[in-house]
Every structure is written in structure tokens, then in C-alpha cells.
Write an enzyme that holds these catalytic residues in place. Structure first.
Site, mmCIF file in Angstrom:
data_model
loop_
_atom_site.group_PDB
_atom_site.id
_atom_site.type_symbol
_atom_site.label_atom_id
_atom_site.label_comp_id
_atom_site.label_asym_id
_atom_site.label_seq_id
_atom_site.Cartn_x
_atom_site.Cartn_y
_atom_site.Cartn_z
ATOM 1 N N GLY A 1 -47.832 -31.078 -28.715
ATOM 2 C CA GLY A 1 -46.443 -30.852 -29.124
ATOM 3 C C GLY A 1 -46.143 -31.633 -30.382
ATOM 4 C CB SER B 1 -37.491 -43.984 -27.127
ATOM 5 O OG SER B 1 -37.605 -42.946 -26.153
ATOM 6 C CE LYS C 1 -32.445 -39.052 -21.812
ATOM 7 N NZ LYS C 1 -32.277 -38.589 -23.210
ATOM 8 C CB THR D 1 -28.928 -40.058 -24.216
ATOM 9 O OG1 THR D 1 -30.245 -40.580 -24.067
ATOM 10 C CG2 THR D 1 -29.035 -38.570 -24.509
ATOM 11 N NE ARG E 1 -33.135 -34.170 -29.324
ATOM 12 C CZ ARG E 1 -34.415 -33.804 -29.106
ATOM 13 N NH1 ARG E 1 -35.065 -33.068 -29.976
ATOM 14 N NH2 ARG E 1 -35.038 -34.179 -28.010
HETATM 15 N N1 LIG Z 1 -36.705 -36.314 -29.623
HETATM 16 C C1 LIG Z 1 -36.600 -37.484 -29.024
HETATM 17 O O1 LIG Z 1 -36.067 -38.432 -29.591
HETATM 18 C C2 LIG Z 1 -37.125 -37.659 -27.632
HETATM 19 C C3 LIG Z 1 -37.518 -36.568 -26.861
HETATM 20 N N2 LIG Z 1 -37.994 -36.771 -25.600
HETATM 21 C C4 LIG Z 1 -38.456 -35.633 -24.781
HETATM 22 O O2 LIG Z 1 -39.629 -35.082 -25.362
HETATM 23 C C5 LIG Z 1 -39.752 -33.720 -24.988
HETATM 24 C C6 LIG Z 1 -40.063 -32.923 -26.241
HETATM 25 O O3 LIG Z 1 -38.891 -32.945 -26.978
HETATM 26 P P1 LIG Z 1 -38.804 -32.992 -28.570
HETATM 27 O O4 LIG Z 1 -40.121 -33.241 -29.202
HETATM 28 O O5 LIG Z 1 -37.670 -33.897 -28.906
HETATM 29 O O6 LIG Z 1 -38.373 -31.463 -28.805
HETATM 30 P P2 LIG Z 1 -38.290 -30.681 -30.181
HETATM 31 O O7 LIG Z 1 -37.332 -29.576 -29.945
HETATM 32 O O8 LIG Z 1 -38.071 -31.655 -31.272
HETATM 33 O O9 LIG Z 1 -39.789 -30.099 -30.345
HETATM 34 C C7 LIG Z 1 -40.328 -29.306 -29.320
HETATM 35 C C8 LIG Z 1 -41.762 -28.989 -29.726
HETATM 36 O O10 LIG Z 1 -42.363 -28.262 -28.661
HETATM 37 C C9 LIG Z 1 -42.880 -27.055 -29.214
HETATM 38 N N3 LIG Z 1 -42.864 -25.990 -28.211
HETATM 39 C C10 LIG Z 1 -41.793 -25.396 -27.649
HETATM 40 N N4 LIG Z 1 -42.202 -24.441 -26.787
HETATM 41 C C11 LIG Z 1 -43.563 -24.449 -26.815
HETATM 42 C C12 LIG Z 1 -44.574 -23.703 -26.147
HETATM 43 N N5 LIG Z 1 -44.256 -22.774 -25.262
HETATM 44 N N6 LIG Z 1 -45.865 -23.972 -26.439
HETATM 45 C C13 LIG Z 1 -46.200 -24.938 -27.327
HETATM 46 N N7 LIG Z 1 -45.292 -25.691 -27.997
HETATM 47 C C14 LIG Z 1 -43.994 -25.432 -27.728
HETATM 48 C C15 LIG Z 1 -41.973 -26.738 -30.381
HETATM 49 O O11 LIG Z 1 -42.616 -25.804 -31.221
HETATM 50 P P3 LIG Z 1 -41.718 -24.902 -32.212
HETATM 51 O O12 LIG Z 1 -41.401 -25.742 -33.402
HETATM 52 O O13 LIG Z 1 -42.639 -23.750 -32.569
HETATM 53 O O14 LIG Z 1 -40.488 -24.458 -31.458
HETATM 54 C C16 LIG Z 1 -41.822 -28.118 -30.974
HETATM 55 O O15 LIG Z 1 -42.953 -28.455 -31.756
HETATM 56 C C17 LIG Z 1 -38.414 -33.334 -24.328
HETATM 57 O O16 LIG Z 1 -38.566 -33.283 -22.924
HETATM 58 C C18 LIG Z 1 -37.484 -34.495 -24.710
HETATM 59 O O17 LIG Z 1 -36.492 -34.737 -23.720
HETATM 60 C C19 LIG Z 1 -38.114 -38.023 -25.053
HETATM 61 C C20 LIG Z 1 -37.728 -39.125 -25.780
HETATM 62 C C21 LIG Z 1 -37.207 -39.013 -27.104
HETATM 63 O O1 LIG Z 2 -34.439 -38.945 -24.750
HETATM 64 C C1 LIG Z 2 -33.952 -39.225 -25.846
HETATM 65 C C2 LIG Z 2 -33.632 -40.623 -26.227
HETATM 66 O O2 LIG Z 2 -34.145 -41.541 -25.291
HETATM 67 C C3 LIG Z 2 -33.564 -38.142 -26.801
HETATM 68 O O3 LIG Z 2 -32.382 -37.576 -26.278
HETATM 69 P P1 LIG Z 2 -31.989 -36.092 -26.712
HETATM 70 O O4 LIG Z 2 -32.980 -35.158 -26.082
HETATM 71 O O5 LIG Z 2 -30.580 -35.926 -26.190
HETATM 72 O O6 LIG Z 2 -32.065 -36.040 -28.213
#
Ligand SMILES: NC(=O)C1=CN([C@@H]2O[C@H](COP(=O)(O)OP(=O)(O)OC[C@H]3O[C@@H](n4cnc5c(N)ncnc54)[C@H](OP(=O)(O)O)[C@@H]3O)[C@@H](O)[C@H]2O)C=CC1
Ligand SMILES: O=C(CO)COP(=O)(O)O
Length: 338
Positions: A8, A139, A192, A249, A256
Site C-alpha cells: 500500500g 500518528s 476512534k 484524530t 480524513r
Molecule cells: N494516513 C494516516 O495518517 C494514517 C492511516 N492509518 C490507516 O492506514 C490505512 C491505510 O490508510 P491510508 O494510507 O491513510 O489511505 P490512503 O487513502 O492514503 O491510501 C490508500 C492506499 O491503498 C490503496 N488501495 C486502495 N484499495 C486498494 C486495493 N483494492 N488494492 C491495492 N491497493 C489499494 C490506494 O491505492 P489508490 O491510490 O490506487 O487508490 C492507496 O495507495 C487505513 O486503515 C488508515 O486508517 C493509520 C495511521 C495513520
Molecule cells: O489514524 C490516523 C491518525 O492516528 C489518521 O486518521 P484519519 O484516517 O482520520 O486521517
């Protein structure tokens, strides 16, 4: 130096890959989009998710799932909850060794009501899974890539595995604790996002800081009630993956979920909001799961329940807030228990 693959290349996968690469690990990030892999490899950027960030030159990317599956002894799963089963299916055919899996996603699957570690355990071949560790906490990716001090928790019943993940990620900007309470950590991290949607809504309604504090406090109460009923350690919820992540958050424009709630509070419809976000809003699906879990375990979760009515039954945000405020009077602390 270890070999690590991150599945990812969104905000979080890219940020964590950067931490790993800067820690000197041989880090490969997998994306399902070949052009994104090329951008990361040739330009050292991921403009769609982290537009201001220059990625380390030793951070490499691939869109080849076979390469991702065989690159490393450790695989970090960093795709949204909704995508985890699909990605595991692609991965399974290519796995050739025992792997330490780390998941960093925050959600609960509606209908099955499974936590992410449960989804991984049932989706991956047991012979290829050394352990499953959860990495979670307050984070925001946008701050991690700026080396702002950040603390998270690595959770696994096998504390040696949690400590291995702690050692992989820890540095002077990114401090990792360990916890053996996987249930509590996963429930806190997922729910959360529900409360953060609600906090965005009250901000969108201009209800102010008192309302925000009420949501964070009573939100933690309902998360704890459910989490303890599901087997979590009550102390986990007052820690980084509970109260800590709830605060960061509910109070940050980086969130988001908060941003989506804010638009809902200002009158936008859910689909409009999601079309505009361009990134995952995990709290929407998790609200449905929270509503179903409250029913299943007979736990009062009024904020999650009212948010469910806003998201899925077209109840106006203001009406939902009024309903919360006009509930039957309660004793505060007794209410924390059930
Ligand atoms: N962002 C943050 O600050 C934080 C996020 N998280 C958690 O991390 C997880 C990922 O979130 P985040 O990275 O922020 O999300 P984003 O929306 O920033 O990115 C999601 C990624 O997953 C890819 N993706 C979506 N669907 C698929 C699929 N079916 N197969 C392969 N790749 C796929 C997307 O690709 P594409 O670009 O093609 O859509 C993109 O690269 C979530 O559960 C979130 O809660 C946890 C802590 C912090
Ligand atoms: O999990 C996160 C911070 O700890 C990111 O939160 P959001 O998915 O709401 O951006």
C-alpha cells in the site's frame, strides 16, 4: 538491517516505508498502480498522497505482487480495511516463506465484525504466517514524514514479535511502545475514527470546543465499554491507541475522518464528501460495524448509533446531536461499566 515490504503506497504506507528506509532497512513498497511505482523509483515522490515529501533514495517501489511477496521476512499491510482481503488473495499465491505480518490499518469489517488481525489470520496460509503484529497510535502521516515526534504501539500476544516490530520502526522521531492487548488496540484504533467523524460534524455545526470535549470523553467511554466486553484490557483505552489516537484524530485537520465529518456538518451529503476526499475515510464503514457490534454485545454506544443514523438513514446532523443531548439522564461513572 532487515528486508521489509510495505503493501500500500498511500499516505500511511508511504510514511512508514520512509521510516523503515531511514532506519536503514531494505524497504520495498508495493502499489497496485505501476505508474505510482515508477514515480516513487524515478522521482522519489508520491505526489497524490504526500505532495511535499521527497522520499529517501533507498526506498524502492514495485507493482509486482510476486516481488512484494518474496522480498522480505516482514510484510507491513497498509491498505484500507476494505482492500485487505483482496490484497491477501493476491499475496497468498506468491508467498514462499514464513513472514512476520504487521498491519497498520484501522477498521472493523461490517457484517463479519472481524478485526483486521482476524481477517489476516483467515485470509493468509497459516504456514506462511510467523505472527501478526498491530502497529497503531496517534500518528498522522503528514507529521511523521516531517519527523515530528510521534508515538505508537506495537501489539501482539507474543511480546517478542511486538518487540521485533518495535526495533524495526523505532528512532528519535518515531517512538514505539509494546502491548500484548491486540483486541484493545484494534478496537481503539478502529472506533476512534467513528468519534472523529462525529467531532468533525459538531465543528461543522460550529458547536465549539465544549462539544468536542464531550465527544472525546463520552466517545472514549463507549469505545471502552465495547472493547472491554470484547476482551480488551481497560487500561489500553486510556493509552496511545485509545485516548491518544482519539485526541489526535478529533482535533486535527490532517484527519480524513474529521474533515469528512466537518463537511457533513456543513450540510454536504455523504457521497459528495467521499468523492471529494480522494483518500480513505475508514470511519464510515466502521460506523456500520460499531452499530452492529453494539447490537451484538448489548452495549450502549449512543454516539456511534446516532452517527449511523446520519450516515445511513438521512438524519440531519443537528437532529442527531439534539437526540444525544436529550437522552435519559445518567450517572457518569456507572455508565462507563456497561
Ligand atoms: N494516513 C494516516 O495518517 C494514517 C492511516 N492509518 C490507516 O492506514 C490505512 C491505510 O490508510 P491510508 O494510507 O491513510 O489511505 P490512503 O487513502 O492514503 O491510501 C490508500 C492506499 O491503498 C490503496 N488501495 C486502495 N484499495 C486498494 C486495493 N483494492 N488494492 C491495492 N491497493 C489499494 C490506494 O491505492 P489508490 O491510490 O490506487 O487508490 C492507496 O495507495 C487505513 O486503515 C488508515 O486508517 C493509520 C495511521 C495513520
Ligand atoms: O489514524 C490516523 C491518525 O492516528 C489518521 O486518521 P484519519 O484516517 O482520520 O486521517
Amino acid at each position: 538491517m532487515e528486508k521489509v515490504c510495505v503493501l500500500g503506497a498511500g499516505s500511511w504506507g508511504t510514511a512508514l516505508a520512509m521510516v523503515l528506509a531511514e532506519n536503514g532497512h531494505d524497504t520495498l513498497v508495493w502499489t497496485h498502480r505501476a505508474n505510482q511505482a515508477e514515480e516513487i523509483n524515478h522521482l522519489h515522490t508520491n505526489k497524490k498522497y504526500l505532495p511535499e515529501t521527497v522520499l529517501p533514495a533507498n526506498l524502492h517501489a514495485t507493482s509486482d505482487i510476486a516481488m512484494a511477496a518474496t522480498h522480505a521476512e516482514t510484510i507491513v499491510v497498509a491498505v484500507p480495511t476494505k482492500a485487505i482481503r483482496e490484497v491477501c488473495e493476491k499475496l497468498t499465491a506468491k508467498l514462499a516463506r514464513k513472514v512476520l505480518f504487521v498491519h497498520v490499518s484501522k477498521g472493523i469489517e461490517p457484517d463479519s465484525l472481524k478485526r483486521i488481525s482476524e481477517i489476516l489470520a483467515e485470509s493468509l496460509p497459516a504456514e506462511n504466517v510467523e505472527e501478526i503484529v498491530v502497529l497503531s497510535g496517534p500518528s498522522h502521516a503528514e507529521e511523521v514524514v516531517l519527523h515530528h515526534p510521534t508515538t505508537v504501539t506495537a501489539a501482539c500476544a507474543n511480546i517478542d514479535a511486538a518487540e521485533k516490530v518495535q526495533d524495526l520502526f523505532m528512532n528519535q522521531f518515531f517512538r514505539v511502545y509494546t502491548n500484548d492487548d491486540v483486541i484493545g488496540v484494534e478496537i481503539g484504533g478502529a472506533l476512534k475514527n467513528v468519534i472523529a467523524l462525529a467531532a468533525g460534524i459538531t465543528d461543522g455545526l460550529n458547536y465549539g470546543d465544549n462539544a468536542k470535549a464531550a465527544l472525546i470523553t463520552r466517545g472514549l467511554a463507549e469505545i471502552t465499554r465495547l472493547g472491554v466486553k470484547m476482551g480488551g484490557n481497560p487500561f489500553t483505552f486510556s493509552g496511545l491507541t485509545g485516548m491518544g489516537d482519539l485526541i489526535v484524530t478529533c482535533t486535527s485537520v490532517h484527519s480524513r475522518n474529521w474533515r469528512a465529518g466537518n463537511m457533513l456538518g456543513q450540510g454536504m451529503k455523504l457521497q459528495e464528501v467521499l468523492d471529494q476526499m480522494g483518500m480513505v475515510v475508514e470511519g464510515v464503514r466502521t460506523t456500520k460495524a460499531a452499530y452492529q457490534l453494539a447490537e451484538k454485545y448489548g452495549v450502549a454506544m449512543p454516539i456511534s448509533t446516532e452517527l449511523y443514523s446520519v450516515l445511513f438513514n438521512d438524519v440531519e446532523p443537528k437532529v442527531a446531536v439534539d437526540a444525544l443531548m436529550m437522552r435519559m439522564k445518567k450517572r457518569e461513572i456507572d455508565d462507563m461499566k456497561h
